[in-house]
Design an enzyme around this catalytic site. Structure first.
Site, mmCIF file in Angstrom:
data_model
loop_
_atom_site.group_PDB
_atom_site.id
_atom_site.type_symbol
_atom_site.label_atom_id
_atom_site.label_comp_id
_atom_site.label_asym_id
_atom_site.label_seq_id
_atom_site.Cartn_x
_atom_site.Cartn_y
_atom_site.Cartn_z
ATOM 1 N N TRP A 139 0.909 -1.167 0.000
ATOM 2 C CA TRP A 139 0.000 0.000 0.000
ATOM 3 C C TRP A 139 0.937 1.202 0.000
ATOM 4 C CZ3 TRP A 139 -0.999 4.249 3.090
ATOM 5 C CH2 TRP A 139 -2.219 4.898 2.873
ATOM 6 N N GLU A 153 -16.751 5.286 1.787
ATOM 7 C CA GLU A 153 -15.565 4.456 1.549
ATOM 8 C C GLU A 153 -15.818 3.321 0.573
ATOM 9 O OE1 GLU A 153 -13.795 2.521 4.994
ATOM 10 O OE2 GLU A 153 -15.741 2.354 5.926
ATOM 11 N N ASN A 181 7.325 -3.396 6.011
ATOM 12 C CA ASN A 181 6.157 -2.566 6.338
ATOM 13 C C ASN A 181 6.630 -1.452 7.259
ATOM 14 O OD1 ASN A 181 4.571 -4.397 5.043
ATOM 15 N ND2 ASN A 181 3.605 -5.217 6.877
#
Ligand code: F6R
Length: 611
Positions: free
Chosen positions: A79, A491, A103
């Site tokens: 992401w 969303e 991450n």
């Protein structure tokens, strides 16, 4: 946000890695990649887009090729934080000798990059992770454990990291600071992941690394040390949910499955925590003596997004029933605002994942300021649960859909139990307490009644699919419901939805009302209803279509709205839960009819581990 998987053992690594990535795709999903240990070196494959794009690349390798035979590798779904979602920016990042997935955020990546460039390193991506990979390479002289330890000493920021070296076949080195790493302990094999859902198919025995832990793993051998000290001992614990709980179970989307799981999820949240006889709740995990409960002078609730919305219900109920001062604070602001906190405050951190960076930072700030700090968390063993050391687990089961549903209703149920606990120690009588217990116990049944209206709610949703903007309004307990309804809709459907306190409408937002701007009005029976009906009239007068969330059989409310969804009659602090479930289904059906990728909305990640 991103997902990490690693495997070392006696099975083919690729299927384990790909399966793990698919499980983690809900966390973040703009690109994916893996690095595999082969006799000729480390092979890296990466693809922009979903894990399915990566599997297409893997299918191009013959079935008996070294990549498919290898028994060790690391993998990642990304992401984007630094650099756009491209194949170059996807993980793993590699040198000719090592490969690494990460991450978190390396905050001092610019200065480290300058230093590495001066040493002759070239960069192919715009990521901070490539800086970390090449920093490890710069320390490497045949011992990857040492190289990663030395590199991490130079790093400022957060990391969950897994890496491997060409000259150390079958070995994975992993470390964490601020980003979770869990080790799935199998027989002669270990599965590394950032989230237990990637390992549950293989084993239920999990070791959660602590901050500053670094581990060397080969097959079933695990050696954990601390970056600051020597060998550390970390016990394995059992993951208490089954692989089936993380499957779709015949539903079209995880979100729908999780909406329908709510009666059982709430039952699990309240199980064993209600004392009907004494009219109170039993929340032993808070670790508070009756004296401490009485001595607490203020409840401060922190959280983000949906958890923040749930927190607002907790604030209202605590003041309403316990007469205890309560505040809800955006976790992201908490430590920057320098809040006034002291040892008589109980700070309650709400987080489904238990990993949200802003909420964790608020926990640390409150601890620093000497408050009692408790977690209200779903994921067992998560960082917030461990750092607070006291709290209440939701027991809602794994929530895979990015849009939070069952976590919200279980958070609200828990906050009602917290309010009841404080209320009974203050001004609530045993009789009133018993009524409150009954109300909490009735919640699963109330939710079931709303779920039975799914078809009717889908029909209502069909009338709102074409709009591009929408308002949600509510008062009192129904204001957080409006907030949560608008959040769900925006969303997953990408409709611009905003929530306002119904009284605020006249102070500006009403200027936007016209026939292209429908309003969802929470107008349930109870205090404030008549005023909200007045607001509905104002909306209708401006040609806005109104969808009323109303109490079953309320003919007056029906006559004022264009469409309605009925909620079983109950007091408003309890009605929060069925009313929210109705809006979850409404949002779901609108998004589905608009053809949106419901479980994985664009730009979102399930667990927001960066600030
Ligand atoms: C919305 C949603 C987010 C989360 C927020 C906090 O559907 O899921 O707003 O609620 O990111 O996450 P947790 O609860 O894991 O701290």
């Amino acid at each position: 946000m991103c997902g990490i998987v690693g495997y070392t053992g006696n099975k083919a690594a690729v299927p384990v890695l790909v399966n793990g990535l698919k499980r983690l795709e809900y966390r973040g999903y703009d690109s994916a990649g893996l690095a595999i240990d082969t006799p000729t070196g480390i092979l890296v494959e990466k693809a922009k887009g979903k894990v399915s794009e990566l599997t297409k690349l893997l299918a191009e390798h013959q079935e008996d090729s070294p990549i498919h035979k290898s028994q060790a590798g690391i993998a990642h779904t990304r992401w984007a934080t630094h650099g756009p979602p491209t194949t170059e920016n996807a993980h793993p990042h590699a040198s000719s000798r090592i490969a690494l997935v990460h991450n978190g955020i390396i905050e001092n990546y610019k200065s480290l990059k300058g230093k590495l460039e001066a040493q002759g390193y070239n960069f192919l991506s715009q990521t901070d992770t490539e800086v970390l990979a090449l920093l490890v390479d710069s320390h490497y002289d045949g011992d990857l454990f040492q190289a990663l330890s030395s590199a991490l000493k130079e790093v400022e920021g957060t990391f969950g990291v897994a890496c491997m070296a060409k000259d150390e076949p079958g070995v994975l080195i992993v470390a964490r600071r601020g980003s979770p790493i869990v080790l799935g302990v199998g027989e002669n094999e270990t599965i590394v992941a950032s989230d237990a859902s990637a390992i549950i198919k293989h084993t239920r025995q999990a070791i959660y690394l602590d901050d500053n832990d670094i581990a060397k793993i080969k097959g079933g051998d695990i050696d954990i040390r601390s970056l600051d000290a020597g060998v550390v001992s970390r016990e394995a614990s059992e993951i208490d949910w089954s692989p089936d709980a993380a499957e779709k179970g015949g539903y079209e989307h995880y979100m729908l499955k999780e909406i329908f799981e709510q009666p059982d999820a709430i039952k699990n949240t309240i199980r064993g925590r209600m004392d009907a006889e004494r009219g109170t709740s039993m929340l032993g995990g808070l670790g508070l003596t009756p004296r401490e409960i009485v001595d607490i002078q203020r409840l401060v609730i922190v959280g983000c997004g949906t958890s923040l919305n749930a927190g607002m219900v907790g604030e209202f109920a605590t003041e309403d029933f316990a007469g205890l001062a309560a505040e809800v604070e955006q976790a992201a602001e908490f430590r920057y605002r320098n809040p006034i906190i002291n040892s008589k405050d109980l700070v309650l951190a709400i987080s489904q994942s238990g990993e949200t960076a802003d909420t964790l930072a608020a926990v640390r700030e409150a601890t620093e300021k000497g408050a009692l700090v408790a977690g209200l968390v779903n994921v067992v063993g998560s960082t917030i649960a461990r750092e607070t050391g006291r709290g209440v687990y939701l027991h809602a089961g794994p929530e895979i859909s990015v849009a939070s549903t069952k976590a919200f209703t279980c958070q609200v149920a828990t906050l009602l139990m917290v309010a009841l606990k404080f209320a009974r120690s203050r001004r609530m009588s045993v009789e009133q307490g018993r009524r409150f217990v009954q109300e909490i116990e009735s919640l699963p049944g109330l939710v079931k009644q709303v779920l039975a209206k799914d078809k009717q709610i889908a029909e209502v949703a069909a009338r709102y699919v074409q709009y591009e903007r929408m308002f949600f309004i509510g008062r009192g307990y129904l204001y957080p419901v409006a907030m949560e309804g608008a959040l769900k809709l925006k969303e997953i459907s990408y409709i611009h939805a905003e929530a306002y306190h119904a009284a605020e409408l006249k102070h500006g937002p009403i200027a936007l009302l016209e026939d292209t701007m429908p309003v969802v009005a929470l107008a349930l029976e109870g205090p404030g209803k008549e005023k909200t009906i007045g607001n509905i009239k104002e909306c209708s007068a401006r040609n806005a279509r109104v969808l009323g969330i109303i109490t079953e059989g309320d003919e007056e409310a029906k006559s004022e709205v264009d469409d309605y969804i009925e909620i079983p009659a109950c007091r408003l602090h309890a009605a929060v839960i069925p009313a929210t479930v109705a809006l979850q289904l409404f949002s779901y059906h609108v998004a589905r009819l608009r053809g949106c990728p419901i479980d994985q909305p664009r730009n979102l990640a399930k667990s927001v581990t960066v600030e």
